[in-house]
Scaffold this motif. Sequence first.
Motif, mmCIF file in Angstrom:
data_model
loop_
_atom_site.group_PDB
_atom_site.id
_atom_site.type_symbol
_atom_site.label_atom_id
_atom_site.label_comp_id
_atom_site.label_asym_id
_atom_site.label_seq_id
_atom_site.Cartn_x
_atom_site.Cartn_y
_atom_site.Cartn_z
ATOM 1 N N GLU A 180 76.758 50.053 42.961
ATOM 2 C CA GLU A 180 77.743 50.617 42.055
ATOM 3 C C GLU A 180 77.286 51.306 40.734
ATOM 4 O O GLU A 180 77.616 52.283 40.276
ATOM 5 C CB GLU A 180 79.001 49.828 41.995
ATOM 6 N N GLU A 181 76.422 50.343 39.989
ATOM 7 C CA GLU A 181 75.756 50.864 38.514
ATOM 8 C C GLU A 181 75.067 52.145 38.953
ATOM 9 O O GLU A 181 75.000 53.007 38.054
ATOM 10 C CB GLU A 181 75.221 49.691 38.126
ATOM 11 N N LEU B 153 83.394 57.257 43.389
ATOM 12 C CA LEU B 153 83.111 56.200 43.963
ATOM 13 C C LEU B 153 83.587 55.926 45.367
ATOM 14 O O LEU B 153 83.118 55.739 46.344
ATOM 15 C CB LEU B 153 83.037 54.860 43.269
ATOM 16 N N ILE C 101 77.299 55.080 39.153
ATOM 17 C CA ILE C 101 78.248 55.300 37.869
ATOM 18 C C ILE C 101 77.230 55.942 36.999
ATOM 19 O O ILE C 101 77.557 56.874 35.972
ATOM 20 C CB ILE C 101 78.712 53.946 37.415
#
Length: 236
Positions: A97-98, A116, A101
């Motif tokens: 996820e990082e 996302l 992002i």
Amino acid sequence: MSALLDVSGLHAGYGGTPVLFGVDLAVPEGGILALLGRNGMGKTTTVRAIMGLVRPEAGEVRFAGASIKGAPTHAIARAGIGLVPEGRQIFPTLTVEENLIATAAPARAGLPPWTLERVWRLFPRLAERRRHFGNRLSGGEQQMLAIGRALMTNPRLMILDEATEGLAPLVRAEIWAVMRTLRGEGLSLLLIDKHVDILATLADRVVVLEKGRTVFSGTAAALMADPDVRGKYLAV
């Protein structure tokens, strides 16, 4: 189709050693161009010159009608070109996820925004591993993450260098299916890969490089109908 990316007479190299000698290619708006050639023929250098990672020595690179030749890489990315580099180059100590992002950029007019949630729908496996660090993913998952990361920049054109290198057949098939989906949604693609037969079913046009020069430019059907070109420039 009009050209979204138009490269003409491109010369580039490293430390005074020339690699590209007048490369010409055009990626159609909303279409797919396959860039082919044996190893060491200048494909990755062409991508690096387009992206500003190698400074072009001569020729022109135009994107959406504007010159991007010699522009810094961050400006080229901001203009709307997303890169999935050879070797994936994800951030190993960030979570899935990082990673996504970290590259997120605003949506562009005329294209549905990448979020996302939309990446999770495209790659459900990434959603399952959203908390995993990049270095804990398989090669196929890392490639999915690299594609998702590029999509989060909300590009108009995405370049994939060696899109399925080292991947298992089932994972390769999944990546090809994603490419078809993206093309159907209006994204333009520049694909580099060794699987010529598959690329011929995807691409609108094909460019073949030999020692830094464009030696074939035409439709995928024309390439597949020309065994001399395939044998001379693509056979291993």
